[in-house]
Motif scaffolding. Structure first.
Motif, mmCIF file in Angstrom:
data_model
loop_
_atom_site.group_PDB
_atom_site.id
_atom_site.type_symbol
_atom_site.label_atom_id
_atom_site.label_comp_id
_atom_site.label_asym_id
_atom_site.label_seq_id
_atom_site.Cartn_x
_atom_site.Cartn_y
_atom_site.Cartn_z
ATOM 1 N N THR A 1 -12.585 3.838 5.135
ATOM 2 C CA THR A 1 -12.166 3.397 4.596
ATOM 3 C C THR A 1 -11.026 3.884 3.443
ATOM 4 O OG1 THR A 1 -14.308 1.496 4.426
ATOM 5 C CG2 THR A 1 -12.214 1.354 2.435
ATOM 6 N N LEU A 2 -11.264 4.281 2.702
ATOM 7 C CA LEU A 2 -9.598 5.235 2.486
ATOM 8 C C LEU A 2 -8.489 5.495 3.106
ATOM 9 C CD1 LEU A 2 -11.066 7.119 -0.082
ATOM 10 C CD2 LEU A 2 -10.034 5.539 -0.815
ATOM 11 N N TYR A 3 -8.874 5.893 5.092
ATOM 12 C CA TYR A 3 -7.635 6.304 5.762
ATOM 13 C C TYR A 3 -7.009 5.380 6.150
ATOM 14 C CZ TYR A 3 -9.725 10.871 6.361
ATOM 15 O OH TYR A 3 -10.150 12.226 6.599
ATOM 16 N N GLN A 4 -8.911 3.409 6.354
ATOM 17 C CA GLN A 4 -7.420 2.196 6.662
ATOM 18 C C GLN A 4 -7.007 1.508 5.699
ATOM 19 O OE1 GLN A 4 -9.956 0.174 8.658
ATOM 20 N NE2 GLN A 4 -9.292 -1.645 8.224
ATOM 21 N N TRP A 5 -7.287 2.133 3.854
ATOM 22 C CA TRP A 5 -6.601 1.446 3.191
ATOM 23 C C TRP A 5 -5.304 2.282 2.963
ATOM 24 C CZ3 TRP A 5 -5.167 4.174 -1.110
ATOM 25 C CH2 TRP A 5 -4.913 3.559 -2.044
ATOM 26 N N LEU A 6 -5.477 3.793 2.921
ATOM 27 C CA LEU A 6 -3.935 3.739 2.683
ATOM 28 C C LEU A 6 -2.758 3.866 4.169
ATOM 29 C CD1 LEU A 6 -2.595 6.446 1.600
ATOM 30 C CD2 LEU A 6 -3.519 7.981 3.669
ATOM 31 N N TYR B 1 -11.000 -9.286 0.971
ATOM 32 C CA TYR B 1 -11.772 -7.962 1.602
ATOM 33 C C TYR B 1 -10.445 -6.912 2.353
ATOM 34 C CZ TYR B 1 -13.873 -6.674 6.261
ATOM 35 O OH TYR B 1 -14.791 -6.158 6.793
ATOM 36 N N LEU B 2 -11.035 -5.460 2.232
ATOM 37 C CA LEU B 2 -10.330 -4.791 3.861
ATOM 38 C C LEU B 2 -10.605 -4.506 5.266
ATOM 39 C CD1 LEU B 2 -8.479 -2.737 3.216
ATOM 40 C CD2 LEU B 2 -9.917 -1.047 1.588
ATOM 41 N N CYS B 3 -11.937 -3.800 4.526
ATOM 42 C CA CYS B 3 -12.965 -3.786 5.668
ATOM 43 C C CYS B 3 -14.451 -3.048 5.591
ATOM 44 C CB CYS B 3 -11.867 -1.948 6.397
ATOM 45 S SG CYS B 3 -12.706 -0.709 5.125
ATOM 46 N N SER B 4 -14.545 -3.087 7.354
ATOM 47 C CA SER B 4 -16.306 -2.878 6.546
ATOM 48 C C SER B 4 -16.422 -1.837 7.893
ATOM 49 C CB SER B 4 -17.156 -3.804 7.553
ATOM 50 O OG SER B 4 -16.763 -4.227 8.396
ATOM 51 N N PHE B 5 -17.514 -0.772 7.367
ATOM 52 C CA PHE B 5 -18.065 0.309 7.967
ATOM 53 C C PHE B 5 -19.846 -0.077 7.649
ATOM 54 C CE2 PHE B 5 -14.175 1.838 7.783
ATOM 55 C CZ PHE B 5 -13.240 2.222 8.520
ATOM 56 N N PRO B 6 -20.413 1.278 9.456
ATOM 57 C CA PRO B 6 -21.843 1.800 9.589
ATOM 58 C C PRO B 6 -21.789 2.430 8.274
ATOM 59 C CG PRO B 6 -21.032 2.242 11.336
ATOM 60 C CD PRO B 6 -19.890 1.564 10.454
ATOM 61 N N ASN B 7 -22.669 2.541 7.524
ATOM 62 C CA ASN B 7 -23.792 4.278 6.981
ATOM 63 C C ASN B 7 -24.699 4.603 6.979
ATOM 64 O OD1 ASN B 7 -22.871 5.769 4.330
ATOM 65 N ND2 ASN B 7 -23.333 4.381 3.648
ATOM 66 N N ARG C 1 -2.741 9.376 -1.613
ATOM 67 C CA ARG C 1 -1.196 8.751 -0.539
ATOM 68 C C ARG C 1 -1.676 9.633 0.427
ATOM 69 N NH1 ARG C 1 -0.100 11.533 -5.996
ATOM 70 N NH2 ARG C 1 -0.308 9.764 -7.663
ATOM 71 N N THR C 2 -2.305 10.691 0.699
ATOM 72 C CA THR C 2 -2.623 11.325 2.118
ATOM 73 C C THR C 2 -3.924 11.887 2.621
ATOM 74 O OG1 THR C 2 -2.707 13.511 1.549
ATOM 75 C CG2 THR C 2 -0.156 13.016 1.195
ATOM 76 N N ALA C 3 -3.581 12.075 3.832
ATOM 77 C CA ALA C 3 -5.267 12.138 4.131
ATOM 78 C C ALA C 3 -5.444 13.110 3.869
ATOM 79 C CB ALA C 3 -4.525 11.899 5.797
ATOM 80 N N ALA C 4 -4.920 14.639 3.801
ATOM 81 C CA ALA C 4 -5.288 15.131 3.253
ATOM 82 C C ALA C 4 -6.005 15.058 1.796
ATOM 83 C CB ALA C 4 -4.003 16.264 2.880
ATOM 84 N N ASP C 5 -4.804 13.882 1.207
ATOM 85 C CA ASP C 5 -6.513 14.101 -0.357
ATOM 86 C C ASP C 5 -7.495 13.186 0.551
ATOM 87 O OD1 ASP C 5 -3.447 14.321 -1.837
ATOM 88 O OD2 ASP C 5 -2.698 12.738 -1.650
ATOM 89 N N ILE C 6 -7.569 12.459 0.757
ATOM 90 C CA ILE C 6 -9.062 11.999 1.422
ATOM 91 C C ILE C 6 -9.506 13.051 1.630
ATOM 92 C CG2 ILE C 6 -10.124 10.079 2.935
ATOM 93 C CD1 ILE C 6 -7.644 8.411 2.051
ATOM 94 N N ASP C 7 -9.264 13.592 2.504
ATOM 95 C CA ASP C 7 -9.693 15.067 2.786
ATOM 96 C C ASP C 7 -10.957 16.236 1.977
ATOM 97 O OD1 ASP C 7 -9.218 13.234 5.449
ATOM 98 O OD2 ASP C 7 -8.054 15.582 6.343
ATOM 99 N N ALA C 8 -9.647 16.045 0.698
ATOM 100 C CA ALA C 8 -10.133 17.101 -0.358
ATOM 101 C C ALA C 8 -11.221 16.774 -1.197
ATOM 102 C CB ALA C 8 -8.856 17.367 -1.189
#
Length: 180
Positions: A166-171, A100-106, A148-155
């Protein structure tokens, strides 16, 4: 998106009421139906180089966008069991482990209905010799993208905001672990 009934499913009355998108209530027969949240799972599967496995969605909603492997939990199924099943169905490989990592509404808009979900995310490890097979009709392909960075996720052209969060939290978690 419209989540309303024109008639009461129990008595057929046209007086059915939507109460704050939380439930439907029929004043004629007392029928009430709660608009409960659906449970869904997603798997963050990363390699040693920090690349995350994404599926290219083959159908709506958000056809053509990237998504983490996963899907809705079946009735009487745990979130962990849903991870193993969904991964096997969508990518053709059962994970070795899930954590388990985290949860978010969707919000999941599908065929004119708006489904509110609670997306439960897990980190997952695949067998070293895993060969991916896309589930026909659901997955049009796979991509391993650097995260590897927040910019990677944003792209990333992600299908769902819950996966982005989730990816922000995982990173952040990986960054903290690397500093220890």
């Amino acid at each position: 998106m419209q989540n309303d009934f024109s008639f009461c499913p129990a008595c057929g009355s046209k007086n059915i009421q939507n109460v704050n998108m939380r439930k439907w209530l029929c004043p004629e027969c007392g029928f009430d139906l709660y608009n409960n949240v659906a449970a869904a799972v997603g798997l963050v599967i990363a390699d040693s180089e920090g690349r995350v496995l994404f599926e290219r969605r083959a159908k709506e909603p958000r056809k053509g966008f990237l998504a983490l492997p996963g899907g809705f939990c079946d009735p009487d199924e745990s979130a962990e069991d849903a991870c193993f099943r969904e991964c096997k169905e969508e990518i053709g490989v059962e994970p070795v482990s899930v954590r388990y990592l985290c949860s978010f509404p969707n919000t999941y808009d599908y065929k004119g209905i708006r489904y509110k979900t609670c997306d439960l995310f897990f980190e997952s490890v695949l067998p070293p010799d895993a060969v991916l097979h896309a589930q026909e009709g659901e997955v049009s392909g796979f991509e391993r993208c650097p995260v590897r960075t927040a910019a990677d996720i944003d792209a990333l052209p992600l299908a769902f905001e819950s996966a982005r969060r989730t990816l922000y939290q995982w990173l952040g978690k990986r960054t903290q672990e690397a500093q220890i």
